[in-house]
Write a protein that holds these residues in place. Sequence first.
Motif, PDB file in Angstrom:
ATOM      1  N   UNK A 105     -12.099 -28.807  39.039  1.00  0.00           N
ATOM      2  CA  UNK A 105     -11.407 -27.544  39.303  1.00  0.00           C
ATOM      3  C   UNK A 105     -10.781 -27.555  40.687  1.00  0.00           C
ATOM      4  N   UNK A 106     -11.531 -28.020  41.686  1.00  0.00           N
ATOM      5  CA  UNK A 106     -10.985 -28.080  43.049  1.00  0.00           C
ATOM      6  C   UNK A 106      -9.803 -29.035  43.123  1.00  0.00           C
ATOM      7  N   UNK A 107      -9.897 -30.179  42.466  1.00  0.00           N
ATOM      8  CA  UNK A 107      -8.791 -31.148  42.487  1.00  0.00           C
ATOM      9  C   UNK A 107      -7.545 -30.523  41.852  1.00  0.00           C
ATOM     10  N   UNK A 108      -7.716 -29.853  40.726  1.00  0.00           N
ATOM     11  CA  UNK A 108      -6.571 -29.203  40.064  1.00  0.00           C
ATOM     12  C   UNK A 108      -5.939 -28.153  40.972  1.00  0.00           C
ATOM     13  N   UNK A 109      -6.774 -27.382  41.660  1.00  0.00           N
ATOM     14  CA  UNK A 109      -6.266 -26.358  42.573  1.00  0.00           C
ATOM     15  C   UNK A 109      -5.534 -26.991  43.749  1.00  0.00           C
ATOM     16  N   UNK A 110      -6.092 -28.059  44.287  1.00  0.00           N
ATOM     17  CA  UNK A 110      -5.451 -28.766  45.405  1.00  0.00           C
ATOM     18  C   UNK A 110      -4.081 -29.289  44.985  1.00  0.00           C
ATOM     19  N   UNK A 111      -4.025 -29.916  43.818  1.00  0.00           N
ATOM     20  CA  UNK A 111      -2.740 -30.452  43.343  1.00  0.00           C
ATOM     21  C   UNK A 111      -1.717 -29.338  43.183  1.00  0.00           C
ATOM     22  N   UNK A 112      -2.155 -28.202  42.591  1.00  0.00           N
ATOM     23  CA  UNK A 112      -1.239 -27.076  42.390  1.00  0.00           C
ATOM     24  C   UNK A 112      -0.766 -26.521  43.713  1.00  0.00           C
ATOM     25  N   UNK A 113      -1.688 -26.289  44.638  1.00  0.00           N
ATOM     26  CA  UNK A 113      -1.324 -25.687  45.918  1.00  0.00           C
ATOM     27  C   UNK A 113      -0.445 -26.602  46.768  1.00  0.00           C
ATOM     28  N   UNK A 114      -0.667 -27.897  46.662  1.00  0.00           N
ATOM     29  CA  UNK A 114       0.158 -28.835  47.434  1.00  0.00           C
ATOM     30  C   UNK A 114       1.470 -29.176  46.729  1.00  0.00           C
ATOM     31  N   UNK A 115       1.585 -28.744  45.476  1.00  0.00           N
ATOM     32  CA  UNK A 115       2.823 -28.984  44.736  1.00  0.00           C
ATOM     33  C   UNK A 115       3.024 -30.434  44.349  1.00  0.00           C
ATOM     34  N   UNK A 116       1.924 -31.144  44.076  1.00  0.00           N
ATOM     35  CA  UNK A 116       2.023 -32.534  43.659  1.00  0.00           C
ATOM     36  C   UNK A 116       1.436 -32.690  42.264  1.00  0.00           C
ATOM     37  N   UNK A 117       1.789 -33.786  41.601  1.00  0.00           N
ATOM     38  CA  UNK A 117       1.337 -34.013  40.232  1.00  0.00           C
ATOM     39  C   UNK A 117       0.251 -35.073  40.120  1.00  0.00           C
ATOM     40  N   UNK A 118       0.100 -35.870  41.142  1.00  0.00           N
ATOM     41  CA  UNK A 118      -0.818 -37.002  41.072  1.00  0.00           C
ATOM     42  C   UNK A 118      -1.751 -37.020  42.276  1.00  0.00           C
TER      43      UNK A 118
END
Length: 125
Positions: A105-118
């Motif tokens: 969940x944290x990784x998904x949130x980090x990716x979303x907030x940073x605007x990256x896909x990988x």
Amino acid sequence: MPQPYAAARTAEAEGGARLLLGETRAAAQALAEAAERFAALGATRDAARCRHALRECGVATPVLRRRSEGVLSSREREVARLVALGRTNKEIAEVLFLSRRTVETHVATVLRKLGVRSRTQVQVD
């Protein structure tokens, strides 16, 4: 001297008063503002109480806005740092004493907030 908790309580009280007056839209705005202020202060129970009041008056909680993009919580920053180092979710969970699901969940949130896909695109300063 600013008193953010008092301001959040005032917004919550305004929302409650507007609910009693039947002003649902204005009440929802005040309660959503209070919930956001409480959440920003880390007052999770107070924020939950405001979100519950929103649901009770028939207003869906999507009225609440997400935290601004790119602003990571301290735990999200820790996870992002470990992701940037190439750690797996299992390794991150072991280091931070979290469940793998929480790390996901944290990784998904980090990716979303940073605007990256990988995960490979995650960079922390």
